[in-house]
Design an enzyme around this catalytic site. Structure first.
Site, short mmCIF file in Angstrom:
data_model
loop_
_atom_site.label_atom_id
_atom_site.label_comp_id
_atom_site.label_asym_id
_atom_site.label_seq_id
_atom_site.Cartn_x
_atom_site.Cartn_y
_atom_site.Cartn_z
N HIS A 292 0.39 -4.28 -8.15
CA HIS A 292 0.42 -5.71 -8.41
C HIS A 292 -0.77 -6.17 -9.26
O HIS A 292 -0.70 -7.21 -9.90
CB HIS A 292 0.49 -6.47 -7.09
CG HIS A 292 1.86 -6.48 -6.50
ND1 HIS A 292 2.48 -7.63 -6.05
CD2 HIS A 292 2.75 -5.47 -6.31
CE1 HIS A 292 3.69 -7.32 -5.60
NE2 HIS A 292 3.87 -6.02 -5.74
N HIS B 67 9.06 2.71 -4.55
CA HIS B 67 9.69 2.48 -3.25
C HIS B 67 9.83 3.75 -2.44
O HIS B 67 10.45 3.73 -1.38
CB HIS B 67 11.06 1.81 -3.46
CG HIS B 67 10.95 0.43 -4.03
ND1 HIS B 67 12.03 -0.28 -4.51
CD2 HIS B 67 9.87 -0.38 -4.21
CE1 HIS B 67 11.62 -1.46 -4.95
NE2 HIS B 67 10.32 -1.54 -4.78
#
Length: 722
Positions: A97, A265
Site C-alpha cells: 500500500h 493474496h
C-alpha cells in the site's frame, strides 16, 4: 481580567495554523496557490544542511537489519497479535500500500518518500491498520536511527515478509529518502467523501479508460479497485476491466497484474469480523490519547479474529503464511458463490469445500474457517486473458514465483528512477527496461572545441535553447524519469511530440548529431551544450560575458532501451515556459505551469526567472510573440519583468486567453500576452519575485539566478553528480 477580552475567550489565535477554516485560500479560493512549489521546504527537514542519507546508508549493517526484520515476522506482540503468529501478511500489505499509490501519468505517489506516515495516506480507508504495521516497525527504526529511512524500511519489511514466507525475491535497493511534511497538494481526486461512488472519475464508468487523468485508483481512499465490485456491486467482468486499466496506469501489464493479484493474496487475510461502525476515528482524526493509532474497535477486542479492516473476512488460501500455489488451488479448484461477510461486505465463498482445505483460525488452530475471494479475484477467473495467464502460472510454479518476484520488485522500486539511484548489496545486476537504462557517456572529449563548432554551425539561438529545454523539461522529480540524459528526444515517441516541434527538432538534430560524432561526445551532451551556447550568446547580446556550467558524461539511449509506451506518459501537453499548450483544458494555463514546474523540481523564484528569461530570448513554441515584452528579442535581459510591471501600460483581454498590453496614454497595442505571462504581475507572490528583476539593479541578480536555474534543469537527471 483584561477588559479587552470577553469572559472565557481564549486570547491565543487558533485554527488558522492547524486547519483550512481560516486559511488565506478559504477567503480567496480561486487564487493561484503556489504551495506545491514549496512542498518539501528544507525547513521541514530536521537534520540540517549537512545530512546526506546516502552517506548514512554506508554505516548501515544491512544483514543485521534484515535479520531483525526476519525475527519480527515471527515475534507476535501482545498489543497487536500476529495472525497465525506471523506478520508476513501485515508487512506485505504495508509495503504494497505504500508503493501502490504510484501512478504513471505524473509519477506521483509511490513508496519513495515515506509519505504513508502522513495524511491523507495514513488515514485512507484502504490503509486501515497500516498504522499498526509502522508501530511494529518502530523498535527497529529506533535501533537503526537515521541510517535507514522509513521509506526504505517499510518496503524492505514487505520484501523480507515474502522471503520468510518462502519466496525467492528478485532483489532490493535502498535509497528512498524520507519527507517530513504531508504532500497535501497532490491531486488524488475531486471527491470530498471517502469511497464516494466512482462515477465522477469517469466520463462513463462502464469504460475504465475514461477515468480522469492522472488518477489510477477507482475511488477516493482506495489504492486500486473496490474489492466488492464496481461501486460495490459484484460483477467480476466489470471489475476485470477496472483492474486492467488501474494497473496499466501503474505501468503494469496483464501478466504482472495477474501475478501481483495472485501473489499478493497468497499470504495474509482480509478482516471483516464485525461492524465498521464500531471503529474509532482514523489516525489523523483520532484524539490525542490514541497517539496516532486509528480504527480501533470500540466495542470489542479489535485484535485477532475480531479485526475489521476492509470489511471482507477470510484468507484466500489454506496456508496464508506460506508462499505456495494455494491461491490457484483454491480459486480454480472450487466453484464460488456470492455471500456477505459479518461486516456486510460482498465476497465469495467456495461451494462444498473440503474441511481439510480450509485455513485455520488466526488464534485457535483447532477451528477451521471459510476462505473467501473478492470480486477482483473472481476477475482473474472469468476474464479470458487473466484466466489464461493464471493457467500458465499453474502449469509452471517456478515461472509464477519468478514473475511475481520481478513484478513485486517493479512495484516497490518503480518510483525510484534509474538504477544509478539504487544502493545496497541486493541490487540486481540486470538492467530492466522500466528503469530507463542509459549507457555511460564519454567525458574526455574536447568540450571547448565542440562549443566552438556548435556556435559556428548556423543554428539560431532559439534552435539551440529550445532543443535543450525540450530535451530536459521531461524530467519529473516525482519518479525521477525523463530529462536530457539519454537524448531520448531523438527517439520515438518523443521525436514526434507536438510540443517538440518535430520538423524543427529534426533539422536541429541533423546538425548536432554529426558534431557529436566528430568530437566523440554523446548527442545528449551536445544538445545540452548547444543550449548553453545559446544562453551565452543571449547574455552577450545583453552586454554580459558569462560561462554556463557544463558537466559532460551523459549517454545516448537506444530504441531497445526505451519503453516507448511508458514514455507516452511523459509527453508535455502544455509548457508555460514556452507559452504553449496542446489544446484548451479545464485547468487554467497558470495552474498547469505550476504543475510542470513542481515536477521539474523548481521553486517559485526559479520558475519566475526562467520564464522571464525565455520570453526575452523569444523561445516561444512556434515563434509566437505572446509575452515577448521587449524590442531586444534574443538578448537575455530583464525586459519581461520591467515592462510587465510598468504602470504606463494597461492590460485588456481579447479572447481565447490572449491579452493586449496597451500604452496607457495612446491606447496603442505594444505587446500581446497569455494568462501565464500576466499571472507574474497579478499574483502577489509571483509579482514580488518579478519586481526583484524589474528593479534597476536587477540585471546581475537575474543573470545569476537564470543560469543557476537553467543548469539545475539541465542536470536534474544527472544522479552521478550527486
Amino acid at each position: 481580567m483584561d477588559g479587552n477580552h470577553s469572559a472565557g475567550k481564549c486570547p491565543v489565535m487558533h485554527g488558522g495554523q492547524t486547519s483550512n477554516k481560516n486559511s488565506v485560500t478559504s477567503w480567496w479560493p480561486n487564487a493561484l496557490n503556489l504551495d506545491i512549489l514549496h512542498q518539501h521546504d528544507t525547513k521541514t527537514q530536521p537534520f540540517g544542511a549537512t545530512y546526506n542519507y546516502r552517506e548514512e546508508l554506508k554505516k548501515l549493517d544491512v544483514e543485521a537489519l534484515k535479520q531483525d526484520l526476519r525475527d519480527l515476522m515471527k515475534n507476535s506482540q501482545e498489543w497487536w497479535p500476529a495472525d497465525w503468529g506471523s506478520y508476513v501478511g501485515m508487512f506485505a500489505r504495508v509495503a504494497w500500500h505504500a508503493a501502490g499509490s504510484y501512478r504513471l501519468a505524473d509519477g506521483r505517489g509511490g513508496a519513495g518518500t515515506g509519505n504513508q506516515r502522513f495524511a491523507p495516506l495514513n488515514s485512507w480507508p484502504d490503509n486501515v491498520n497500516t498504522d499498526k504495521g509502522r508501530r511494529l516497525l518502530w523498535p527497529i527504526k529506533k535501533k537503526y536511527g537515521n541510517k535507514v529511512s522509513w521509506a526504505d524500511l517499510m518496503i524492505l519489511s514487505g520484501t523480507i515478509a515474502y522471503e520468510v514466507a518462502g519466496l525467492k525475491t528478485f532483489g532490493f535497493a535502498f535509497g528512498r529518502e524520507d519527507i517530513w511534511h504531508p504532500e497535501k497538494d497532490i491531486y488524488w481526486g475531486a471527491e470530498r467523501e471517502w469511497l464516494a461512488p466512482s462515477d465522477n472519475r469517469y466520463e462513463d464508468v462502464t469504460k475504465p479508460d475514461t477515468m480522469e487523468n492522472p488518477l489510477a485508483a477507482v475511488q477516493m481512499g482506495l489504492i486500486y479497485v473496490n474489492p466488492e465490485g464496481v461501486n460495490g456491486k459484484p460483477d467480476p467482468m466489470a471489475t476485470a476491466a477496472q483492474v486492467r486499466e488501474t494497473f496499466a496506469r501503474m505501468a503494469m501489464n496483464d501478466e504482472e497484474t495477474a501475478a501481483l493479484t495472485a501473489g499478493g493474496h497468497t499470504i495474509g487475510k482480509s478482516h471483516g469480523n464485525g461492524s465498521a461502525a464500531n471503529l474509532s476515528a482514523d489516525p489523523e482524526a483520532a484524539d490525542v490519547e490514541y497517539q496516532g493509532i486509528g480504527w480501533l474497535n470500540t466495542k470489542g477486542r479489535s485484535i485477532g479474529r475480531d479485526q475489521v479492516v476492509s470489511g471482507i473476512e477470510g484468507a484466500w488460501t489454506k496456508n496464508p503464511t506460506q508462499w505456495d500455489m494455494g491461491y490457484f488451488d483454491m480459486l480454480f479448484g472450487y466453484e464460488w458463490e456470492l455471500t456477505k461477510s459479518p461486516a456486510g461486505a460482498w465476497q465469495y465463498k467456495p461451494v462444498d469445500i473440503k474441511e481439510e482445505d480450509m485455513p485455520v483460525d488466526v488464534e485457535d488452530p483447532s477451528i477451521r474457517c471459510m476462505p473467501m475471494m473478492t470480486d477482483a479475484d473472481m476477475a482473474m477467473k472469468v476474464d479470458p486473458i487473466y484466466n489464461a495467464i493464471c493457467h500458465k502460472f499453474m502449469a509452471d510454479p517456478e515461472y509464477f514465483s519468478e514473475t511475481f518476484a520481478r513484478a513485486w520488485f517493479k512495484l516497490t522500486h518503480r518510483d525510484m528512477g534509474p538504477k544509478a539511484r539504487y544502493i545496497g548489496p541486493d541490487v540486481p545486476a540486470e538492467d530492466l527496461i522500466w528503469q530507463d537504462p542509459i549507457p555511460a557517456g564519454a567525458t574526455g572529449y574536447d568540450v571547448a572545441g565542440l562549443k566552438t563548432a556548435i556556435a559556428a554551425s548556423g543554428l539560431s539561438l532559439t534552435d539551440m535553447v529550445n532543443t535543450a529545454w525540450d530535451s530536459a523539461r521531461t524530467y519529473r522529480g516525482s519518479d525521477m524519469r525523463g530529462g536530457a540524459n539519454g537524448a531520448r528526444i531523438r527517439l520515438a515517441p518523443q521525436k514526434d511530440w507536438a510540443g517538440n516541434e518535430p520538423e524543427r527538432l529534426a533539422r536541429v538534430l541533423s546538425v548536432l548529431e554529426p558534431l557529436a560524432a566528430q568530437f566523440g561526445a554523446s548527442v545528449a551532451d551536445t544538445i545540452v551544450l548547444a543550449g548553453n551556447v545559446g544562453i551565452e550568446q543571449a547574455a552577450k547580446a545583453a552586454g554580459h560575458d558569462i560561462d554556463v556550467p557544463f558537466a559532460p558524461g551523459r549517454g545516448d539511449a537506444t530504441d531497445e532501451q526505451t519503453d516507448a509506451d511508458s514514455f507516452d506518459a511523459l509527453e508535455p501537453i502544455h509548457d508555460g515556459f514556452r507559452n504553449w499548450q496542446k489544446r484548451d483544458y479545464v485547468v487554467s494555463a497558470e495552474e498547469m505551469l505550476l504543475d510542470r514546474a513542481q515536477l521539474m523540481g523548481l521553486t517559485a523564484h526559479e520558475m519566475t526567472v526562467l520564464l522571464g528569461g525565455m520570453r526575452a530570448m523569444g523561445t516561444n513554441h512556434g515563434g509566437t510573440k505572446h509575452g515577448v515584452f521587449t524590442d531586444r528579442e534574443g538578448a537575455l535581459t530583464t525586459d519581461f519583468f520591467v515592462n510587465l510591471t510598468d504602470m504606463a501600460n494597461t492590460w485588456h483581454p481579447v479572447g481565447d486567453g490572449i491579452y493586449e498590453i496597451r500604452d496607457r496614454k495612446t491606447g496603442a497595442v505594444k505587446w500581446t500576452a497569455s494568462r501565464v505571462d500576466l499571472v507574474f504581475g497579478s499574483n502577489s507572490i509571483l509579482r514580488a519575485y518579478a519586481e526583484i528583476y524589474a528593479q534597476d539593479d536587477g540585471q546581475d541578480a537575474f543573470l545569476k539566478a537564470f543560469v543557476d536555474a537553467w543548469t539545475k534543469v539541465m542536470n536534474a537527471d544527472r544522479f552521478d553528480l550527486a
